[in-house]
Design an enzyme around this catalytic site. Structure first.
Site, mmCIF file in Angstrom:
data_model
loop_
_atom_site.group_PDB
_atom_site.id
_atom_site.type_symbol
_atom_site.label_atom_id
_atom_site.label_comp_id
_atom_site.label_asym_id
_atom_site.label_seq_id
_atom_site.Cartn_x
_atom_site.Cartn_y
_atom_site.Cartn_z
ATOM 1 N N ASP A 1 0.851 -1.184 0.000
ATOM 2 C CA ASP A 1 0.000 0.000 0.000
ATOM 3 C C ASP A 1 0.887 1.234 0.000
ATOM 4 O OD1 ASP A 1 -2.412 1.332 -0.117
ATOM 5 O OD2 ASP A 1 -2.772 1.284 2.032
ATOM 6 N N GLY A 2 0.331 2.331 -0.463
ATOM 7 C CA GLY A 2 1.047 3.595 -0.491
ATOM 8 C C GLY A 2 0.198 4.698 0.094
ATOM 9 N N GLU B 1 2.235 3.787 -4.139
ATOM 10 C CA GLU B 1 1.591 2.486 -4.370
ATOM 11 C C GLU B 1 2.518 1.595 -5.205
ATOM 12 O OE1 GLU B 1 -1.277 1.354 -3.168
ATOM 13 O OE2 GLU B 1 -2.485 3.110 -2.687
ATOM 14 N N ASP C 1 -4.743 -2.366 -2.956
ATOM 15 C CA ASP C 1 -6.012 -1.655 -3.105
ATOM 16 C C ASP C 1 -5.917 -0.589 -4.197
ATOM 17 O OD1 ASP C 1 -4.554 0.397 -1.909
ATOM 18 O OD2 ASP C 1 -5.732 0.423 -0.069
ATOM 19 N N HIS D 1 -9.338 -0.144 3.079
ATOM 20 C CA HIS D 1 -10.035 0.254 4.308
ATOM 21 C C HIS D 1 -11.319 -0.551 4.496
ATOM 22 C CE1 HIS D 1 -7.137 3.479 4.140
ATOM 23 N NE2 HIS D 1 -7.566 3.760 2.935
ATOM 24 N N ASP E 1 -1.241 -0.328 4.973
ATOM 25 C CA ASP E 1 -1.697 1.058 5.058
ATOM 26 C C ASP E 1 -1.095 1.736 6.286
ATOM 27 O OD1 ASP E 1 -3.586 3.271 4.215
ATOM 28 O OD2 ASP E 1 -4.330 2.871 6.235
#
Length: 147
Positions: free
Chosen positions: A14-15, A52, A74, A123, A133
């Site tokens: 994740d970024g 990301e 995501d 999320h 995250d």
């Protein structure tokens, strides 16, 4: 001589960017047969999409041998690029493509591996995505505080 099967690796990534552009971070988890390795990093001035993608690149660079890699993210940008867009971008010599430097770094990092992307809703309670995250946000916050 029998050909050895490749290791099956799951790379969660994740970024995060505080501002777009702004300080940003990436976080990732490499998983193999129940073993996990977390990693993270960031930049002072970046975008969410760059972080990301950078998370995936840095995870691939940690692998020490050719593997079958499932990238779980995501980011529809990253997953669709890996699964659908990248070949046409290469044929068009990356015309009108953003983050060309990172996509070329991705190609180099991914070259020894078989890579496939899987999208997950962000999320939404996915434990590994939530942890990535957290790693990414923490790194972005750390960088922001140091400026």
């Amino acid at each position: 001589m029998q050909k050895q099967a490749r290791k099956q690796i799951t790379l969660y990534s994740d970024g995060s960017s505080l501002g777009n552009p702004g300080p940003g971070g990436y976080g990732g988890i490499l998983e193999y047969k129940g073993s996990r390795k977390e990693y993270f990093g960031g930049e002072e001035e970046t975008t969410n999409n760059r972080m990301e993608l950078r998370g995936v690149i840095e995870g691939l660079k940690l692998l020490k041998e050719p593997c079958d890699v499932e990238v779980v993210s995501d980011s529809s940008y990253v997953v669709k690029a890996i699964n659908e867009w990248l070949e046409s971008w290469i044929r068009r010599d990356f015309k009108k493509v953003k983050n060309v430097d990172l996509w070329k770094a991705y190609i180099e990092a991914a070259a020894p591996h078989h890579v496939h992307g899987t999208w997950v809703r962000g999320h939404d309670g996915h434990p590994e995505n939530e942890r990535c995250d957290e790693l990414a946000r923490n790194e972005a916050e750390r960088i922001k505080a140091s400026l």
